[in-house]
Design a protein around this motif. Structure first.
Motif, PDB file in Angstrom:
ATOM      1  N   LEU A   1       0.834  -1.206   0.000  1.00  0.00           N
ATOM      2  CA  LEU A   1       0.000   0.000   0.000  1.00  0.00           C
ATOM      3  C   LEU A   1       0.868   1.255   0.000  1.00  0.00           C
ATOM      4  O   LEU A   1       0.445   2.306  -0.467  1.00  0.00           O
ATOM      5  CB  LEU A   1      -0.938  -0.007   1.202  1.00  0.00           C
ATOM      6  CG  LEU A   1      -2.106  -1.005   1.116  1.00  0.00           C
ATOM      7  CD1 LEU A   1      -2.914  -0.993   2.407  1.00  0.00           C
ATOM      8  CD2 LEU A   1      -3.007  -0.709  -0.072  1.00  0.00           C
TER       9      LEU A   1
ATOM     10  N   THR B   1      -2.406  -5.247   0.981  1.00  0.00           N
ATOM     11  CA  THR B   1      -2.913  -4.711  -0.293  1.00  0.00           C
ATOM     12  C   THR B   1      -4.110  -5.520  -0.780  1.00  0.00           C
ATOM     13  O   THR B   1      -5.119  -4.957  -1.213  1.00  0.00           O
ATOM     14  CB  THR B   1      -1.797  -4.734  -1.364  1.00  0.00           C
ATOM     15  OG1 THR B   1      -0.638  -4.072  -0.860  1.00  0.00           O
ATOM     16  CG2 THR B   1      -2.256  -4.043  -2.639  1.00  0.00           C
TER      17      THR B   1
ATOM     18  N   TYR C   1      -7.144  -4.765   1.248  1.00  0.00           N
ATOM     19  CA  TYR C   1      -7.709  -3.479   0.809  1.00  0.00           C
ATOM     20  C   TYR C   1      -8.570  -3.678  -0.442  1.00  0.00           C
ATOM     21  O   TYR C   1      -9.677  -3.143  -0.548  1.00  0.00           O
ATOM     22  CB  TYR C   1      -6.567  -2.505   0.523  1.00  0.00           C
ATOM     23  CG  TYR C   1      -6.957  -1.285  -0.284  1.00  0.00           C
ATOM     24  CD1 TYR C   1      -7.590  -0.204   0.318  1.00  0.00           C
ATOM     25  CD2 TYR C   1      -6.682  -1.218  -1.653  1.00  0.00           C
ATOM     26  CE1 TYR C   1      -7.945   0.921  -0.422  1.00  0.00           C
ATOM     27  CE2 TYR C   1      -7.033  -0.099  -2.396  1.00  0.00           C
ATOM     28  CZ  TYR C   1      -7.661   0.962  -1.784  1.00  0.00           C
ATOM     29  OH  TYR C   1      -8.016   2.070  -2.523  1.00  0.00           O
TER      30      TYR C   1
ATOM     31  N   ASN D   1     -11.888  -5.635   0.409  1.00  0.00           N
ATOM     32  CA  ASN D   1     -12.810  -4.994   1.358  1.00  0.00           C
ATOM     33  C   ASN D   1     -13.756  -4.061   0.602  1.00  0.00           C
ATOM     34  O   ASN D   1     -13.385  -2.952   0.220  1.00  0.00           O
ATOM     35  CB  ASN D   1     -12.021  -4.216   2.408  1.00  0.00           C
ATOM     36  CG  ASN D   1     -12.911  -3.652   3.503  1.00  0.00           C
ATOM     37  OD1 ASN D   1     -14.125  -3.507   3.334  1.00  0.00           O
ATOM     38  ND2 ASN D   1     -12.310  -3.319   4.633  1.00  0.00           N
TER      39      ASN D   1
ATOM     40  N   ARG E   1     -12.761   3.392   0.791  1.00  0.00           N
ATOM     41  CA  ARG E   1     -11.351   3.226   0.411  1.00  0.00           C
ATOM     42  C   ARG E   1     -10.466   4.235   1.146  1.00  0.00           C
ATOM     43  O   ARG E   1      -9.364   3.916   1.592  1.00  0.00           O
ATOM     44  CB  ARG E   1     -11.173   3.410  -1.103  1.00  0.00           C
ATOM     45  CG  ARG E   1     -11.936   2.420  -1.961  1.00  0.00           C
ATOM     46  CD  ARG E   1     -11.330   1.045  -1.899  1.00  0.00           C
ATOM     47  NE  ARG E   1     -12.140   0.084  -2.651  1.00  0.00           N
ATOM     48  CZ  ARG E   1     -12.029  -1.238  -2.532  1.00  0.00           C
ATOM     49  NH1 ARG E   1     -11.146  -1.745  -1.695  1.00  0.00           N
ATOM     50  NH2 ARG E   1     -12.795  -2.042  -3.245  1.00  0.00           N
TER      51      ARG E   1
ATOM     52  N   GLN F   1      -9.905   3.235   4.706  1.00  0.00           N
ATOM     53  CA  GLN F   1      -8.971   2.105   4.776  1.00  0.00           C
ATOM     54  C   GLN F   1      -7.522   2.566   4.661  1.00  0.00           C
ATOM     55  O   GLN F   1      -6.656   2.150   5.442  1.00  0.00           O
ATOM     56  CB  GLN F   1      -9.258   1.114   3.644  1.00  0.00           C
ATOM     57  CG  GLN F   1     -10.524   0.302   3.793  1.00  0.00           C
ATOM     58  CD  GLN F   1     -10.614  -0.768   2.724  1.00  0.00           C
ATOM     59  OE1 GLN F   1      -9.748  -1.636   2.621  1.00  0.00           O
ATOM     60  NE2 GLN F   1     -11.652  -0.716   1.898  1.00  0.00           N
ATOM     61  N   LEU F   2      -7.237   3.422   3.682  1.00  0.00           N
ATOM     62  CA  LEU F   2      -5.866   3.876   3.454  1.00  0.00           C
ATOM     63  C   LEU F   2      -5.363   4.736   4.613  1.00  0.00           C
ATOM     64  O   LEU F   2      -4.222   4.596   5.057  1.00  0.00           O
ATOM     65  CB  LEU F   2      -5.775   4.655   2.140  1.00  0.00           C
ATOM     66  CG  LEU F   2      -5.933   3.812   0.871  1.00  0.00           C
ATOM     67  CD1 LEU F   2      -6.057   4.706  -0.355  1.00  0.00           C
ATOM     68  CD2 LEU F   2      -4.759   2.852   0.712  1.00  0.00           C
TER      69      LEU F   2
ATOM     70  N   TYR G   1      -4.443   2.566   7.547  1.00  0.00           N
ATOM     71  CA  TYR G   1      -3.168   1.856   7.360  1.00  0.00           C
ATOM     72  C   TYR G   1      -2.002   2.740   7.779  1.00  0.00           C
ATOM     73  O   TYR G   1      -0.997   2.256   8.319  1.00  0.00           O
ATOM     74  CB  TYR G   1      -3.016   1.440   5.896  1.00  0.00           C
ATOM     75  CG  TYR G   1      -1.751   0.647   5.622  1.00  0.00           C
ATOM     76  CD1 TYR G   1      -1.679  -0.715   5.905  1.00  0.00           C
ATOM     77  CD2 TYR G   1      -0.616   1.263   5.105  1.00  0.00           C
ATOM     78  CE1 TYR G   1      -0.525  -1.443   5.681  1.00  0.00           C
ATOM     79  CE2 TYR G   1       0.545   0.554   4.862  1.00  0.00           C
ATOM     80  CZ  TYR G   1       0.584  -0.801   5.145  1.00  0.00           C
ATOM     81  OH  TYR G   1       1.742  -1.511   4.925  1.00  0.00           O
TER      82      TYR G   1
END
Length: 631
Positions: free
Chosen positions: A307, A531, A534, A537, A542, A545-546, A549
């Motif tokens: 990621l 990755t 991600y 999911n 999105r 999620q990022l 992380y």
């Protein structure tokens, strides 16, 4: 008076700093250790380059990639700023001259790799310099939990001993909280001021689209985009294939990868920057120094290995603040193949030991010996000799390099060229008269189109492998043909340079780094799994999620990613889709790929509508496998 803003205007032609560049620069000028986390496009380089222009002495910059070092040095030279790089290509005499220039020639920047810094001679020369600042670029490489850990970075604390009072600035574009803490620990800068800019990009929409026809979906997306775009792929061969596909479909496109010559890279980059070819298809080699504001989309057609890499590459879209898109195209087959390929090409301790043993055998290195000069190295030939997997072997050698066992100075820019300069009739006569060379000539004619019209890049090793002869035999034959006036052949040695850094101690050499190899492989696997998680999911925004992380908390959905849109968008009317398909098929037959490309609906929606139309006998399938209206 030399103020930061004055330096910025004079050398970079900018009128103002981006947030938080000014604050970071002031911290550096105050002589404080500084740790900077700015996402891609945040302008990290200016944070040490501007203050270095004000401070007395030389700024020493540590960077992990030779190509990145050369790019930075060239950029500074273009601005009439004195900068120099120490690479493995320099001889001892050239290094001495370089340090003399640094001491007496008014140079402001010295760039070098962490491996070069391990030389006691280089350390002694640095000790003699007046050093204004140590800048550690790609600082995440110092952490075992970073996405590109390099053990040689762990030796950077030696700089503290050489110049105890000189401040550090460590910079990275991607780091979790754990990595940031590790950077401070390993560099021994516990009191560093940390500047961290959010990864939040409100103008950038993230989407993961599942499709069985990745190329078709790619064309469909590009037809709806304006401005510039980047398409990332993991394969060098694929860059050219996709670029050709785009050109056939009327998209102006260039391709870029690490195997191109300097001139080829420069031409592709310039055409893209000038919007002569707005679409760039590239491997992640296309990443350094990109600051193009009007990139409307970054599209990944393969799964990134982390990621960290993904968000760096995606972040090259929308730097002008306007609406932009990060789109990842994939399917379940690709997800499975990515994991399988990772597992089959990862270099285990056992495999690294095997490759190291073969390298010593290949170059006849005696036990206890440390060769002092580099060897010519061609990966294909080495793998062919020992029947090794190409990618797995490359990964093993890169591990040996990162563990400071050896250095691989890769050289892809020099490649041989060939052109036939006699008529077809004369060539046929020669082939009949000289059957041994005739077999090589016929293979070349089959392998390289247009070789009688223009000078064509060839690969002697591939030709030799197909003829089951040695590469040297092919080179000798081609030199003969050149001297006979049959071809114009320019041989270029495209081999890399491989230098052993430690004495050969066989199993002990690898056993001493075995735990590091295992940990490195586990970190890589964990990052790939993150990755894939991600991608799979489809319930959580999105953006959320990022941010999570990278240790940022957000509970507010972005409202524009594929997950958010699925929750808010009403399902398309089957009646509307069917009507649009019928309208398109009235003009001429189309394949399902062509229909998906031309319609705004998803691949699944189009295919389901086609099934309904077939069942109702409103369309039929032609012999060319296209759909035709029955009206």
């Amino acid at each position: 008076m030399n103020t930061p803003l004055h330096i910025l205007k004079k050398y970079w032609n900018y009128n103002e700093f981006r947030t938080p560049q000014q604050t970071i620069i002031n911290n550096v000028l105050d002589g404080k250790d500084t740790l900077v986390l700015l996402p891609t496009g945040g302008g990290k380089s200016l944070c040490y380059q501007v203050p270095a222009m004000i401070l007395e002495g030389v700024c020493i910059v540590i960077s992990p990639l030779i190509a990145l070092i050369q790019d930075q040095v060239n950029s500074l030279k273009e601005k009439n700023i004195k900068a120099i790089a120490l690479t493995s290509q320099l001889t001892q005499e050239e290094v001495i001259v370089a340090f003399d220039n640094l001491q007496f020639g008014g140079y402001k920047f010295l760039y070098l790799s962490p491996e070069k810094l391990q030389s006691s001679f280089v350390q002694e020369k640095i000790k003699q310099l007046q050093v204004s600042l140590f800048a550690i670029d790609e600082a995440h490489c110092i952490s075992e939990w970073g996405h590109d850990f390099r053990p040689s970075y762990l030796q950077l604390k030696v700089l503290k001993k050489l110049h105890p009072k000189t401040p550090f600035i460590a910079l990275t574009a991607t780091a979790t909280k754990r990595v940031l803490e590790d950077i401070q620990l390993q560099l021994e800068i516990p009191n560093a001021t940390v500047f961290k800019k959010s990864f939040q990009r409100k103008n950038l929409s993230y989407s993961v689209l599942f499709t069985e026809d990745i190329y078709g979906k790619l064309l469909q997306i590009l037809k709806k985009l304006s401005g510039s775009s980047i398409i990332y792929t993991n394969s060098r061969k694929q860059t050219k294939t996709i670029s050709n596909l785009l050109q056939i479909n009327k998209f102006k496109s260039s391709f870029y990868h690490g195997g191109l010559s300097f001139l080829e890279k420069n031409e592709a980059f310039s055409k893209w920057m000038n919007d002569e070819t707005p679409v760039m298809v590239a491997t992640n080699a296309f990443g350094m120094g990109i600051d193009k504001p009007n990139v409307r989309a970054v599209i990944h057609i393969n799964i990134p290995n982390s990621l960290e890499n993904f968000i760096q590459e995606a972040g090259r879209a929308g730097r002008d603040g306007e609406k932009a898109y990060s789109i990842l195209l994939t399917n379940n087959t690709q997800l499975f193949e990515t994991t399988s390929k990772f597992e089959s090409t990862i270099a285990s301790v056992k495999f690294v030991k095997k490759v190291y043993s073969h390298l010593n055998q290949y170059y006849k290195v005696a036990l206890g010996e440390t060769p002092t000069t580099p060897f010519n190295f061609t990966l294909q030939e080495f793998c062919h000799t020992y029947q090794l997997n190409l990618l797995q072997t490359y990964n093993a050698i890169k591990i040996l390099e990162k563990e400071s066992i050896l250095i691989l100075d890769e050289n892809y820019s020099k490649r041989s060229t060939l052109k036939f300069i006699i008529s077809s009739k004369q060539l046929i006569h020669y082939i009949n008269e000289h059957p041994v060379k005739g077999e090589l000539i016929k293979l070349i004619l089959r392998s390289y189109g247009g070789i009688s019209e223009h000078h064509t890049i060839i690969n002697e090793f591939n030709l030799a492998k197909k003829l089951t002869i040695n590469k040297s035999d092919v080179v000798n034959h081609l030199n003969d043909l050149n001297s006979y006036g049959i071809v114009e052949y320019l041989f270029e040695d495209n081999s890399s340079k491989l230098l052993f850094l430690v004495a050969r101690e066989d199993d002990y050499t690898i056993n001493s780094i075995s735990k590091s190899i295992q940990k490195r492989n586990q970190v890589k696997f964990d990052k790939l799994n993150a990755t894939i998680a991600y991608i799979r999911n489809i319930k959580t925004c999105r953006n959320i999620q990022l941010l999570a992380y990278f240790d940022e908390t957000s509970s507010t959905p972005c409202g524009q990613c594929d997950v958010c849109k699925t929750k808010t968008t009403k399902p398309s009317s089957v009646k509307d889709i069917i009507q649009e398909i019928i309208e398109l098929l009235k003009h001429h037959p189309l394949s399902s790929k062509e229909l998906v490309t031309q319609l705004k609906y998803s691949e699944t929606e189009v295919l389901n509508s086609l099934k309904i139309l077939l069942e109702k006998n409103k369309i039929t399938i032609t012999s060319q496998n296209k759909f035709k209206s029955n009206f």
